[in-house]
Design an enzyme around this catalytic site. Sequence first.
Site, PDB file in Angstrom:
ATOM      1  N   THR A  26       0.832  -1.216   0.000  1.00 63.12           N
ATOM      2  CA  THR A  26       0.000   0.000   0.000  1.00 63.12           C
ATOM      3  C   THR A  26       0.863   1.260   0.000  1.00 63.12           C
ATOM      4  OG1 THR A  26      -0.284  -0.146   2.408  1.00 63.12           O
ATOM      5  CG2 THR A  26      -2.050  -1.058   1.041  1.00 63.12           C
ATOM      6  N   ARG A  34      -9.272  -5.291   1.438  1.00 67.04           N
ATOM      7  CA  ARG A  34     -10.324  -5.228   2.456  1.00 67.04           C
ATOM      8  C   ARG A  34     -10.279  -4.006   3.357  1.00 67.04           C
ATOM      9  NH1 ARG A  34      -8.815 -10.103   1.104  1.00 67.04           N
ATOM     10  NH2 ARG A  34     -10.442 -11.478   0.299  1.00 67.04           N
ATOM     11  N   GLN A  99       1.058 -13.613  -1.461  1.00 68.49           N
ATOM     12  CA  GLN A  99      -0.265 -13.631  -2.082  1.00 68.49           C
ATOM     13  C   GLN A  99      -0.352 -12.519  -3.123  1.00 68.49           C
ATOM     14  OE1 GLN A  99      -3.469 -14.229   1.235  1.00 68.49           O
ATOM     15  NE2 GLN A  99      -1.692 -13.301   2.201  1.00 68.49           N
ATOM     16  N   ILE A 101       0.473 -10.027  -6.387  1.00 69.99           N
ATOM     17  CA  ILE A 101       0.567 -10.267  -7.827  1.00 69.99           C
ATOM     18  C   ILE A 101       1.325  -9.142  -8.512  1.00 69.99           C
ATOM     19  CG2 ILE A 101      -1.584 -11.596  -7.845  1.00 69.99           C
ATOM     20  CD1 ILE A 101      -3.051  -9.044  -8.713  1.00 69.99           C
ATOM     21  N   HIS A 119      -0.861 -16.567  -5.711  1.00 71.30           N
ATOM     22  CA  HIS A 119      -1.995 -16.059  -6.490  1.00 71.30           C
ATOM     23  C   HIS A 119      -1.567 -15.500  -7.846  1.00 71.30           C
ATOM     24  CE1 HIS A 119      -4.409 -15.591  -2.480  1.00 71.30           C
ATOM     25  NE2 HIS A 119      -4.324 -16.834  -2.883  1.00 71.30           N
TER      26      HIS A 119
HETATM   27  P1  OAD Z   1      -6.332  -7.705   2.596  1.00 70.97           P
HETATM   28  O1  OAD Z   1      -6.771  -6.428   1.946  1.00 70.97           O
HETATM   29  O2  OAD Z   1      -7.378  -8.686   2.963  1.00 70.97           O
HETATM   30  O3  OAD Z   1      -5.501  -7.387   3.907  1.00 70.97           O
HETATM   31  C1  OAD Z   1      -4.460  -6.433   3.904  1.00 70.97           C
HETATM   32  C2  OAD Z   1      -4.161  -6.080   5.342  1.00 70.97           C
HETATM   33  O4  OAD Z   1      -3.026  -5.212   5.352  1.00 70.97           O
HETATM   34  C3  OAD Z   1      -5.307  -5.343   6.040  1.00 70.97           C
HETATM   35  O5  OAD Z   1      -5.616  -6.026   7.242  1.00 70.97           O
HETATM   36  C4  OAD Z   1      -4.740  -3.934   6.300  1.00 70.97           C
HETATM   37  O6  OAD Z   1      -5.123  -3.433   7.568  1.00 70.97           O
HETATM   38  C5  OAD Z   1      -3.248  -4.180   6.296  1.00 70.97           C
HETATM   39  N1  OAD Z   1      -2.452  -3.026   5.832  1.00 70.97           N
HETATM   40  C6  OAD Z   1      -2.623  -2.291   4.710  1.00 70.97           C
HETATM   41  N2  OAD Z   1      -1.643  -1.377   4.567  1.00 70.97           N
HETATM   42  C7  OAD Z   1      -0.827  -1.527   5.649  1.00 70.97           C
HETATM   43  C8  OAD Z   1       0.371  -0.875   6.095  1.00 70.97           C
HETATM   44  N3  OAD Z   1       0.953   0.103   5.394  1.00 70.97           N
HETATM   45  N4  OAD Z   1       0.911  -1.284   7.269  1.00 70.97           N
HETATM   46  C9  OAD Z   1       0.334  -2.278   7.991  1.00 70.97           C
HETATM   47  N5  OAD Z   1      -0.775  -2.941   7.616  1.00 70.97           N
HETATM   48  C10 OAD Z   1      -1.352  -2.577   6.462  1.00 70.97           C
HETATM   49  O7  OAD Z   1      -5.219  -8.342   1.616  1.00 70.97           O
HETATM   50  P2  OAD Z   1      -4.655  -9.849   1.602  1.00 70.97           P
HETATM   51  O8  OAD Z   1      -4.691 -10.458   2.936  1.00 70.97           O
HETATM   52  O9  OAD Z   1      -3.367  -9.808   0.861  1.00 70.97           O
HETATM   53  O10 OAD Z   1      -6.601 -13.009  -3.582  1.00 70.97           O
HETATM   54  O11 OAD Z   1      -5.744 -10.541   0.681  1.00 70.97           O
HETATM   55  C11 OAD Z   1      -5.644 -11.910   0.437  1.00 70.97           C
HETATM   56  C12 OAD Z   1      -6.198 -12.243  -0.921  1.00 70.97           C
HETATM   57  O12 OAD Z   1      -7.529 -11.719  -1.055  1.00 70.97           O
HETATM   58  C13 OAD Z   1      -5.473 -11.604  -2.073  1.00 70.97           C
HETATM   59  O13 OAD Z   1      -4.290 -12.292  -2.435  1.00 70.97           O
HETATM   60  C14 OAD Z   1      -6.481 -11.645  -3.167  1.00 70.97           C
HETATM   61  C15 OAD Z   1      -7.679 -11.166  -2.387  1.00 70.97           C
HETATM   62  O14 OAD Z   1      -8.898 -11.571  -2.883  1.00 70.97           O
HETATM   63  C16 OAD Z   1      -7.283 -13.343  -4.690  1.00 70.97           C
HETATM   64  O15 OAD Z   1      -7.806 -12.501  -5.389  1.00 70.97           O
HETATM   65  C17 OAD Z   1      -7.345 -14.807  -4.974  1.00 70.97           C
END
Ligand code: OAD
Length: 246
Positions: A26, A34, A99, A101, A119
């Site tokens: 990010t 999410r 995870q 891409i 992924h």
């Molecule tokens: P999520 O969006 O579910 O989670 C990202 C997490 O990172 C959140 O809990 C945020 O609070 C946290 N976050 C964001 N920026 C941050 C920062 N600078 N410092 C600390 N925390 C931070 O993303 P993933 O867990 O990667 O898959 O999502 C998993 C999978 O869901 C992805 O690979 C994708 C998606 O659907 C597919 O599409 C198959």
Amino acid sequence: SGVERLGEMIAEAKVIVPFTGAGISTECGIPDFRSPGGIWTRNRPIEFGEFVAHQEARDESWRRRFAMEEVFAAAKPGRGHRALASLYRAGKVPAVITQNIDNLHQASGFAGEHVIELHGNTTYARCIGCGQVYPLDWVKRRFDEEGAAPNCTACDEPVKTATISFGQMMPDEEMQRATALSRACDLFIAIGSSLVVWPAAGFPMMAKDAGARLVIINREPTEQDDIADLVIHHDIGEALGPFVGN
Ligand code: OAD
Ligand code: ZN
């Protein structure tokens, strides 16, 4: 503090396996899924079955991808990526399980074979029939010419970003390599993932069950904070910045 304790745990560890999610990217300008403003708070995911069945879903999927192109093309590795690359160069991290891409672990200095992409990768495209790889600008050109998402020139099946969609099979070799690494490490660090998407979210628990220490670094609580040895609810760039070496 948590970051000091993380430093001790990194110093004590022999084999560290990082496991990353969208939160590590990010600060590079790529939205996560999410959080408020995340991809899935704006758009419903297009599932693999819809992509296969409907030209309109394929068109929409590619329109979304093209709309993100400037963001992906401009993104540079952040402090989290660079800290992990430092530990990799120091020989402490054999590979990263991700995870993501976005290709940013490779851009930070990891050799391609040491980035285990659960992924897939959105920086190129692939035919879902025969596996033929296509550059994104080929897809863009064909889309612009035909006004629709193109099919493979070899087998006429749809061409998709080389990512794994919901409903699509997980890549076998990557799953096996991630399993072996999770079982072999003595420190597993989950970074920037809500840990809700399975089977990927199973790796922290697998490492913990095999005897590794588990650290979770995430701004918000995750599904698995209760099994971690250390939880750092902090910005990833701040938490990992001290480990960016040279
Ligand atoms: P999520 O969006 O579910 O989670 C990202 C997490 O990172 C959140 O809990 C945020 O609070 C946290 N976050 C964001 N920026 C941050 C920062 N600078 N410092 C600390 N925390 C931070 O993303 P993933 O867990 O990667 O898959 O999502 C998993 C999978 O869901 C992805 O690979 C994708 C998606 O659907 C597919 O599409 C198959
Ligand atoms: Zn094909």
